[in-house]
Design a protein around this motif. Structure first.
Motif, PDB file in Angstrom:
ATOM      1  N   HIS A 100      50.880  66.106  35.210  1.00 45.31           N
ATOM      2  CA  HIS A 100      52.303  65.847  35.011  1.00 45.31           C
ATOM      3  C   HIS A 100      52.543  64.966  33.787  1.00 45.31           C
ATOM      4  N   ARG A 101      51.671  63.959  33.620  1.00 49.03           N
ATOM      5  CA  ARG A 101      51.805  63.081  32.445  1.00 49.03           C
ATOM      6  C   ARG A 101      51.686  63.852  31.139  1.00 49.03           C
ATOM      7  N   ALA A 102      50.852  64.875  31.130  1.00 50.33           N
ATOM      8  CA  ALA A 102      50.614  65.657  29.909  1.00 50.33           C
ATOM      9  C   ALA A 102      51.418  66.953  29.891  1.00 50.33           C
ATOM     10  N   TRP A 103      52.331  67.122  30.827  1.00 53.61           N
ATOM     11  CA  TRP A 103      53.014  68.397  31.023  1.00 53.61           C
ATOM     12  C   TRP A 103      53.720  68.922  29.771  1.00 53.61           C
TER      13      TRP A 103
ATOM     14  N   ALA B  55      48.005  74.579  31.317  1.00 48.80           N
ATOM     15  CA  ALA B  55      48.194  73.617  32.406  1.00 48.80           C
ATOM     16  C   ALA B  55      47.137  73.759  33.499  1.00 48.80           C
ATOM     17  N   GLU B  56      46.850  74.967  33.934  1.00 47.55           N
ATOM     18  CA  GLU B  56      45.878  75.121  35.012  1.00 47.55           C
ATOM     19  C   GLU B  56      44.479  74.722  34.557  1.00 47.55           C
ATOM     20  N   ALA B  57      44.094  75.110  33.368  1.00 42.94           N
ATOM     21  CA  ALA B  57      42.776  74.726  32.854  1.00 42.94           C
ATOM     22  C   ALA B  57      42.671  73.205  32.767  1.00 42.94           C
TER      23      ALA B  57
ATOM     24  N   LYS C 114      40.030  70.959  34.904  1.00 45.68           N
ATOM     25  CA  LYS C 114      39.096  70.097  34.185  1.00 45.68           C
ATOM     26  C   LYS C 114      39.271  68.644  34.638  1.00 45.68           C
ATOM     27  N   THR C 115      40.510  68.225  34.795  1.00 44.41           N
ATOM     28  CA  THR C 115      40.802  66.871  35.262  1.00 44.41           C
ATOM     29  C   THR C 115      40.235  66.669  36.666  1.00 44.41           C
ATOM     30  N   MET C 116      40.416  67.664  37.515  1.00 41.72           N
ATOM     31  CA  MET C 116      39.907  67.592  38.876  1.00 41.72           C
ATOM     32  C   MET C 116      38.385  67.439  38.874  1.00 41.72           C
TER      33      MET C 116
ATOM     34  N   SER D 181      45.680  63.688  42.579  1.00 43.46           N
ATOM     35  CA  SER D 181      45.367  62.865  41.406  1.00 43.46           C
ATOM     36  C   SER D 181      45.374  63.706  40.126  1.00 43.46           C
ATOM     37  N   ALA D 182      44.768  64.876  40.204  1.00 40.46           N
ATOM     38  CA  ALA D 182      44.719  65.755  39.030  1.00 40.46           C
ATOM     39  C   ALA D 182      46.123  66.216  38.633  1.00 40.46           C
ATOM     40  N   LEU D 183      46.952  66.529  39.618  1.00 39.29           N
ATOM     41  CA  LEU D 183      48.322  66.955  39.300  1.00 39.29           C
ATOM     42  C   LEU D 183      49.140  65.800  38.730  1.00 39.29           C
TER      43      LEU D 183
END
Length: 173
Positions: free
Chosen positions: A45-48, A57-59, A63-65, A39-41
């Motif tokens: 991807h939407r904000a890539w 990207a990892e942060a 944070k999303t996770m 889900s987080a990925l």
């Protein structure tokens, strides 16, 4: 394949194992951890396009996770129990009894912390985030991170005294 898609694919391949380890510690279940990372990925991807340009990207994914898991905790007020087995973080199956006992103690102790305390411990000591980074990830003040860390560590010392000093000897990873 366009460069942006290739870059996202490389990011996913490189960082998914670390994200799953953190997600497992947040959820206590391998399948829920995999779902959380997926889900987080998806949101990453939407904000890539913007994330790739800034190098965050990892942060963003972490944070999303965390935020997705907090939403799940709020929705489901059920007692959490760690089931199954803890994945082998070293990539090599170990048959050392002491190592296994420590991992089981850690798993049990983490499951008995509050969700916020568990998240703070994971962000600070497993993901190696600074207090400021953990505060930003959780959307709280640095003072909250400090107080929750102190409370969580005190609780861990009571729940699993055998873990005391683990950080000095290299941990269980």
């Amino acid at each position: 394949m366009d460069a942006s898609v290739a870059d996202f694919d490389a990011f996913v391949r490189a960082r998914t194992p670390a994200l799953i380890r953190s997600a497992y510690l947040l959820t206590g279940d391998q399948h829920l951890a995999e779902d959380l990372v997926q889900s987080a990925l998806g949101l990453t991807h939407r904000a890539w396009r913007n994330l790739h340009a800034t190098g965050n990207a990892e942060a963003y994914a972490r944070k999303t996770m965390y935020h997705l898991q907090v939403t799940r905790w709020r929705r489901r007020r059920v007692v959490e129990a760690f089931t199954g087995h803890l994945p082998d973080w070293s990539g090599v199956q170990s048959d050392h009894a002491d190592h296994t006992v420590l991992r089981l103690s850690l798993r049990s102790a983490l499951s008995r912390l509050t969700p916020k305390q568990r998240a703070v411990i994971i962000l600070r000591f497993f993901d190696d985030l600074t207090e400021a980074q953990a505060a930003e990830t959780m959307g709280v003040s640095v003072g909250t991170i400090k107080s929750q860390t102190a409370k969580a560590l005190e609780r861990l010392r009571i729940l699993a005294p055998e873990l005391d000093g683990l950080h000095k000897t290299g941990g269980t990873r």
